[in-house]
Write a protein that holds these residues in place. Structure first.
Motif, PDB file in Angstrom:
ATOM      1  N   TRP A  49       0.818  -1.216   0.000  1.00 23.49           N
ATOM      2  CA  TRP A  49       0.000   0.000   0.000  1.00 23.49           C
ATOM      3  C   TRP A  49       0.852   1.267   0.000  1.00 23.49           C
ATOM      4  O   TRP A  49       0.492   2.266  -0.626  1.00 23.49           O
ATOM      5  CB  TRP A  49      -0.969   0.006   1.177  1.00 23.49           C
ATOM      6  CG  TRP A  49      -0.345   0.240   2.537  1.00 23.49           C
ATOM      7  CD1 TRP A  49       0.001  -0.706   3.453  1.00 23.49           C
ATOM      8  CD2 TRP A  49      -0.020   1.500   3.120  1.00 23.49           C
ATOM      9  NE1 TRP A  49       0.532  -0.125   4.569  1.00 23.49           N
ATOM     10  CE2 TRP A  49       0.522   1.234   4.402  1.00 23.49           C
ATOM     11  CE3 TRP A  49      -0.132   2.820   2.709  1.00 23.49           C
ATOM     12  CZ2 TRP A  49       0.965   2.240   5.255  1.00 23.49           C
ATOM     13  CZ3 TRP A  49       0.300   3.827   3.564  1.00 23.49           C
ATOM     14  CH2 TRP A  49       0.843   3.536   4.825  1.00 23.49           C
ATOM     15  N   ILE A  50       1.986   1.226   0.675  1.00 18.87           N
ATOM     16  CA  ILE A  50       2.815   2.433   0.734  1.00 18.87           C
ATOM     17  C   ILE A  50       3.342   2.794  -0.654  1.00 18.87           C
ATOM     18  O   ILE A  50       3.485   3.977  -0.988  1.00 18.87           O
ATOM     19  CB  ILE A  50       3.970   2.251   1.743  1.00 18.87           C
ATOM     20  CG1 ILE A  50       4.608   3.613   2.024  1.00 18.87           C
ATOM     21  CG2 ILE A  50       4.998   1.237   1.240  1.00 18.87           C
ATOM     22  CD1 ILE A  50       5.564   3.586   3.206  1.00 18.87           C
ATOM     23  N   ASP A  51       3.593   1.785  -1.481  1.00 21.52           N
ATOM     24  CA  ASP A  51       4.037   2.050  -2.854  1.00 21.52           C
ATOM     25  C   ASP A  51       2.890   2.575  -3.704  1.00 21.52           C
ATOM     26  O   ASP A  51       3.109   3.412  -4.597  1.00 21.52           O
ATOM     27  CB  ASP A  51       4.614   0.773  -3.470  1.00 21.52           C
ATOM     28  CG  ASP A  51       5.897   0.316  -2.773  1.00 21.52           C
ATOM     29  OD1 ASP A  51       6.672   1.192  -2.356  1.00 21.52           O
ATOM     30  OD2 ASP A  51       6.103  -0.908  -2.654  1.00 21.52           O
ATOM     31  N   ARG A  52       1.680   2.106  -3.445  1.00 24.99           N
ATOM     32  CA  ARG A  52       0.522   2.625  -4.179  1.00 24.99           C
ATOM     33  C   ARG A  52       0.285   4.098  -3.828  1.00 24.99           C
ATOM     34  O   ARG A  52      -0.008   4.915  -4.704  1.00 24.99           O
ATOM     35  CB  ARG A  52      -0.723   1.787  -3.873  1.00 24.99           C
ATOM     36  CG  ARG A  52      -0.629   0.343  -4.372  1.00 24.99           C
ATOM     37  CD  ARG A  52      -1.964  -0.354  -4.382  1.00 24.99           C
ATOM     38  NE  ARG A  52      -2.514  -0.588  -3.063  1.00 24.99           N
ATOM     39  CZ  ARG A  52      -2.262  -1.648  -2.305  1.00 24.99           C
ATOM     40  NH1 ARG A  52      -1.421  -2.586  -2.750  1.00 24.99           N
ATOM     41  NH2 ARG A  52      -2.822  -1.805  -1.125  1.00 24.99           N
ATOM     42  N   PHE A  53       0.411   4.426  -2.540  1.00 23.07           N
ATOM     43  CA  PHE A  53       0.221   5.807  -2.132  1.00 23.07           C
ATOM     44  C   PHE A  53       1.337   6.711  -2.663  1.00 23.07           C
ATOM     45  O   PHE A  53       1.099   7.870  -3.013  1.00 23.07           O
ATOM     46  CB  PHE A  53       0.129   5.901  -0.601  1.00 23.07           C
ATOM     47  CG  PHE A  53      -1.251   5.673  -0.066  1.00 23.07           C
ATOM     48  CD1 PHE A  53      -2.014   6.732   0.390  1.00 23.07           C
ATOM     49  CD2 PHE A  53      -1.800   4.401  -0.040  1.00 23.07           C
ATOM     50  CE1 PHE A  53      -3.291   6.531   0.880  1.00 23.07           C
ATOM     51  CE2 PHE A  53      -3.075   4.183   0.448  1.00 23.07           C
ATOM     52  CZ  PHE A  53      -3.827   5.254   0.904  1.00 23.07           C
ATOM     53  N   ARG A  54       2.544   6.193  -2.698  1.00 20.01           N
ATOM     54  CA  ARG A  54       3.654   6.977  -3.238  1.00 20.01           C
ATOM     55  C   ARG A  54       3.433   7.239  -4.735  1.00 20.01           C
ATOM     56  O   ARG A  54       3.651   8.360  -5.224  1.00 20.01           O
ATOM     57  CB  ARG A  54       4.973   6.234  -3.029  1.00 20.01           C
ATOM     58  CG  ARG A  54       6.196   7.038  -3.486  1.00 20.01           C
ATOM     59  CD  ARG A  54       7.486   6.278  -3.252  1.00 20.01           C
ATOM     60  NE  ARG A  54       7.758   6.091  -1.828  1.00 20.01           N
ATOM     61  CZ  ARG A  54       7.729   4.922  -1.205  1.00 20.01           C
ATOM     62  NH1 ARG A  54       7.444   3.812  -1.897  1.00 20.01           N
ATOM     63  NH2 ARG A  54       7.986   4.836   0.078  1.00 20.01           N
ATOM     64  N   ALA A  55       2.975   6.215  -5.459  1.00 21.34           N
ATOM     65  CA  ALA A  55       2.697   6.386  -6.882  1.00 21.34           C
ATOM     66  C   ALA A  55       1.588   7.415  -7.091  1.00 21.34           C
ATOM     67  O   ALA A  55       1.646   8.237  -8.011  1.00 21.34           O
ATOM     68  CB  ALA A  55       2.295   5.044  -7.501  1.00 21.34           C
ATOM     69  N   ASP A  56       0.579   7.387  -6.227  1.00 21.85           N
ATOM     70  CA  ASP A  56      -0.506   8.362  -6.306  1.00 21.85           C
ATOM     71  C   ASP A  56       0.016   9.782  -6.132  1.00 21.85           C
ATOM     72  O   ASP A  56      -0.404  10.706  -6.843  1.00 21.85           O
ATOM     73  CB  ASP A  56      -1.556   8.055  -5.236  1.00 21.85           C
ATOM     74  CG  ASP A  56      -2.593   9.151  -5.101  1.00 21.85           C
ATOM     75  OD1 ASP A  56      -3.411   9.322  -6.010  1.00 21.85           O
ATOM     76  OD2 ASP A  56      -2.580   9.853  -4.056  1.00 21.85           O
TER      77      ASP A  56
END
Length: 328
Positions: A49-56
């Motif tokens: 999830w932290i990578d998804r939020f960073r990508a966002d």
């Protein structure tokens, strides 16, 4: 016929206006789009999830920079398939919506309204999802700072007393047990600022529908169910599934499923008037709403890929269920 004509006129208008984008600006937009495309995918496909939020975060910043390019309003951003991009029927604005997911108990919608400007400069109104911070999402007018988040897949336009009233149909993954479909009202005040909601719904309150006065309308239903809510062009109605509890626990929204009959709203005298039961259960040609929130109204995303990746995320994270959505 009237709706089809308005869509055709909108398409022609956008096509003609698109010719005003200079070649240099088109090249800039194409480059900017290419730079953020992978971030848009990573918002969905990354396992953590932290990578998804960073990508966002990277996607949002890059997208705003792209929109600053002159006449970006007319650029379609077709390759950004993980966000919804909808033009208003009168082409006065377009609205972008998408979401970022931490786990099956938390997701946050993102959004922005891009207004059309005469000089091609950017007028962008960000939308901030306030859903987690209210227990009564249906009961008030809201500004862009207190938006009830959803992924929109349809925009309708009606007028009443010379006022334009836009109706947005949207989807929300909500939580691990239930999904939501929304009918949202959007108007603009004399200063050009958006207002969400309004007393535009007329219906008898029951154990499923939101209490009156309702400034927006929603259906909440079991996660695995496929409740329909969409506009039918032939009948000019918003048609939706009638819900019932599969376990006689109607107070628990996560038990609600379609029972095979349909209700509807028809625009009349400045309100969406409720029809409790349709005589002819017609959904129109291809107008059933898309169940995945990252689809736009044309369905230009690969559901199979997203479903497969969603399952991978679930298997990797296995986070304990929580009673409500919270910030990460």
């Amino acid at each position: 016929m009237k709706y089809a004509l308005s869509c055709l006129l909108l398409a022609v208008t956008i096509q003609l206006c698109a010719q005003t984008i200079s070649k240099d600006n088109v090249k800039q937009l194409q480059k900017a789009e290419a730079n953020i495309k992978e971030y848009g995918k990573a918002m969905i496909t990354e396992n953590e999830w932290i990578d998804r939020f960073r990508a966002d975060s990277f996607f949002t910043r890059g997208f705003v920079q792209a929109l600053k390019i002159t006449n970006s309003f007319y650029y379609p951003f077709d390759s950004l398939q993980t966000i919804s991009k909808l033009y208003a029927p009168d082409s006065t604005f377009r609205i972008f919506t998408w979401q970022v997911v931490r786990d099956f108990e938390y997701n946050r919608q993102r959004g922005a309204i891009q207004m059309r400007t005469d000089d091609g400069s950017l007028k962008l109104i960000p939308l901030f999802d306030y859903s987690d911070f209210t227990k009564a999402p249906n009961d008030s007018l809201r500004d862009n700072q207190h938006w009830i988040g959803a992924i929109y897949y349809k925009i309708l336009l009606n007028t009443f007393n010379n006022k334009k009233i836009y109706t947005l149909l949207g989807y929300d993954d909500n939580n691990a047990r239930s999904n939501k479909k929304w009918i949202e009202i959007l108007t603009f005040n004399t200063e050009g600022k958006p207002q969400f909601g309004g007393k535009y719904f007329q219906y008898q309150v029951d154990s499923i529908k939101p209490a009156q006065p309702a400034y927006r309308f929603n259906l909440e239903y079991k996660k695995e169910a496929k409740a329909r809510l969409n506009y039918d062009e032939d009948t000019q109605m918003i048609i939706f599934d009638h819900l019932t509890s599969e376990s006689n626990e109607i107070q628990n929204k996560y038990t609600l499923i379609p029972d095979g009959t349909y209700e509807a709203f028809r625009w009349s005298n400045g309100k969406w008037q409720h029809i409790s039961k349709l005589d002819n259960q017609i959904l129109g040609n291809g107008n059933a709403p898309l169940e995945k929130p990252l689809y736009d109204d044309n369905g230009n995303i690969n559901q199979k890929i997203l479903d497969e990746q969603s399952q991978k995320n679930k298997e990797k994270e296995q986070l304990p269920a929580k009673s409500s959505k919270k910030k990460p």
